[in-house]
Design an enzyme around this catalytic site. Structure first.
Site, PDB file in Angstrom:
ATOM      1  N   SER A 214      55.178   8.999  11.522  1.00 16.72           N
ATOM      2  CA  SER A 214      54.052   9.803  11.031  1.00 16.72           C
ATOM      3  C   SER A 214      54.584  11.088  10.415  1.00 16.72           C
ATOM      4  CB  SER A 214      53.123  10.144  12.193  1.00 16.72           C
ATOM      5  OG  SER A 214      52.300  11.231  11.814  1.00 16.72           O
TER       6      SER A 214
ATOM      7  N   HIS B 229      53.516   6.501   7.679  1.00 15.07           N
ATOM      8  CA  HIS B 229      52.176   6.717   8.241  1.00 15.07           C
ATOM      9  C   HIS B 229      51.665   8.100   7.823  1.00 15.07           C
ATOM     10  CE1 HIS B 229      49.008   5.969  11.288  1.00 15.07           C
ATOM     11  NE2 HIS B 229      49.107   7.265  11.566  1.00 15.07           N
TER      12      HIS B 229
ATOM     13  N   ASP C  53      48.542  10.762   8.032  1.00  9.88           N
ATOM     14  CA  ASP C  53      47.351  11.135   8.796  1.00  9.88           C
ATOM     15  C   ASP C  53      46.455  12.051   7.968  1.00  9.88           C
ATOM     16  OD1 ASP C  53      47.791   9.906  11.455  1.00  9.88           O
ATOM     17  OD2 ASP C  53      49.619  11.109  11.393  1.00  9.88           O
TER      18      ASP C  53
ATOM     19  N   MET D  41      43.044  14.083   7.939  1.00 15.78           N
ATOM     20  CA  MET D  41      42.028  14.644   8.852  1.00 15.78           C
ATOM     21  C   MET D  41      41.119  15.588   8.080  1.00 15.78           C
ATOM     22  SD  MET D  41      44.465  15.566  12.070  1.00 15.78           S
ATOM     23  CE  MET D  41      45.870  14.528  12.525  1.00 15.78           C
TER      24      MET D  41
ATOM     25  N   MET E   8      41.057  10.023   9.557  1.00 18.29           N
ATOM     26  CA  MET E   8      40.324  10.583  10.704  1.00 18.29           C
ATOM     27  C   MET E   8      39.272  11.491  10.109  1.00 18.29           C
ATOM     28  SD  MET E   8      43.658  11.265  13.063  1.00 18.29           S
ATOM     29  CE  MET E   8      44.740  10.908  11.694  1.00 18.29           C
TER      30      MET E   8
ATOM     31  N   MET F  37      44.547   3.882  19.288  1.00 18.59           N
ATOM     32  CA  MET F  37      45.030   5.243  19.564  1.00 18.59           C
ATOM     33  C   MET F  37      45.489   5.300  21.018  1.00 18.59           C
ATOM     34  SD  MET F  37      44.832   6.838  16.747  1.00 18.59           S
ATOM     35  CE  MET F  37      45.489   8.384  17.383  1.00 18.59           C
TER      36      MET F  37
ATOM     37  N   ASP G  29      49.337   4.131  18.072  1.00 22.49           N
ATOM     38  CA  ASP G  29      49.611   5.462  17.511  1.00 22.49           C
ATOM     39  C   ASP G  29      49.399   6.552  18.554  1.00 22.49           C
ATOM     40  OD1 ASP G  29      49.786   7.742  15.941  1.00 22.49           O
ATOM     41  OD2 ASP G  29      48.098   7.240  14.631  1.00 22.49           O
TER      42      ASP G  29
HETATM   43  C1  DX5 Z   1      47.352  11.800  15.786  1.00 27.14           C
HETATM   44  C2  DX5 Z   1      47.985  11.015  14.679  1.00 27.14           C
HETATM   45  C3  DX5 Z   1      49.338  10.497  14.941  1.00 27.14           C
HETATM   46  C4  DX5 Z   1      50.368  11.540  15.269  1.00 27.14           C
HETATM   47  C5  DX5 Z   1      51.326  10.910  16.225  1.00 27.14           C
HETATM   48  O1  DX5 Z   1      46.039  12.016  15.477  1.00 27.14           O
HETATM   49  O2  DX5 Z   1      47.174   9.901  14.349  1.00 27.14           O
HETATM   50  O3  DX5 Z   1      49.780   9.646  13.886  1.00 27.14           O
HETATM   51  O4  DX5 Z   1      51.063  12.049  14.175  1.00 27.14           O
HETATM   52  O5  DX5 Z   1      52.205  11.869  16.663  1.00 27.14           O
HETATM   53  P1  DX5 Z   1      53.099  11.677  17.968  1.00 27.14           P
HETATM   54  O6  DX5 Z   1      53.968  10.477  17.739  1.00 27.14           O
HETATM   55  O7  DX5 Z   1      53.860  12.958  18.029  1.00 27.14           O
HETATM   56  O8  DX5 Z   1      52.162  11.480  19.129  1.00 27.14           O
HETATM   57 ZN    ZN Z   2      47.951   8.448  12.899  1.00 26.61          ZN
END
Ligand code: DX5
Ligand code: ZN
Length: 213
Positions: A6, A31, A33, A35, A66, A135, A173
């Site tokens: 990520s 990946h 993310d 938000m 998200m 998740m 994830d």
């Molecule tokens: C959280 C994200 C993840 C995040 C994971 O909302 O969806 O992809 O970056 O990070 P780690 O591996 O540090 O938990």
């Molecule tokens: Zn993610």
């Protein structure tokens, strides 16, 4: 195991450099993310930055939305042609319709389930899905602790998946590291996302290799 680092844990001042580095270090997907500050209490990046990531990446993108307005974001990201777009079941009134829309752009469709959402909720969508993302932390931030009950959830989802659509991948994830990768493998995960574990490791190559069990 397929590995999708990520970029939330990358250095955003040197994003292209870090994206190139994880691709060269052997990741399978990048990946991303996204938000919106509404569905989750954090705000990240939009299509301008994701376009730069796609340009720097030699591996396909795995976009994790998200957001509240999924259709709007799917339309924004369609041009970039990621491999997957994942949206949260908890924020979508018409998941079946949105899956068809994502696929109409030639993009693979995936649904994300928050820690409390039952795997059975997607049972009748499985035949249309390319991936389900579970998740293992609450969405919004990197660096949180892995919620162990997701292991049982993977096992339950795997039974449904094997019966209804063996081609649908199970991705996990949040809080993934070398400490829980074996348990994730045994439970039935096909793809893992890892942010802080990969980017805090002294060697990206070793970090990614340690997750390829
Ligand atoms: C959280 C994200 C993840 C995040 C994971 O909302 O969806 O992809 O970056 O990070 P780690 O591996 O540090 O938990
Ligand atoms: Zn993610």
């Amino acid at each position: 195991m397929l590995v999708a680092p990520s970029i939330l844990s990358a250095d955003f001042g040197h994003l292209a450099r870090d994206v190139q580095a994880i691709c060269e270090a052997g990741c399978d997907f990048v990946h991303v993310d996204v938000m919106d500050g509404h569905f989750v209490p954090n705000l990240t990046i939009g299509p301008v930055v994701v376009k730069s990531i796609a340009k720097a990446a030699s591996k396909p993108l795995d976009i994790h939305l998200m957001v509240e307005n999924n259709t709007f974001f799917v339309e924004l990201f369609a041009d970039i042609q990621p491999e997957y777009i994942s949206f949260h079941l908890e924020s979508e009134k018409h998941p079946h319709r949105l899956i068809q829309k994502i696929k109409s752009y030639g993009i693979k469709a995936s649904i994300v389930l928050n820690p409390h959402t039952l795997p059975e909720e997607v049972e009748f969508l499985l035949e249309d899905l390319d991936m389900i993302l579970l998740m293992s932390v609450n969405p919004g931030f990197g660096g949180q602790s892995f919620i162990p009950t997701v292991l049982e959830k993977i096992q339950r989802l795997k039974k449904l998946r094997d019966a209804r659509n063996p081609n649908c991948l199970i991705e996990v994830d949040g809080g993934v590291s070398d400490k829980n990768i074996q348990a994730l493998k045994e439970a039935g995960a096909d793809v893992v996302v890892a942010g802080s574990y990969v980017f805090k490791h002294a060697s990206l190559k070793e970090a990614i290799a340690s997750l390829k069990v």
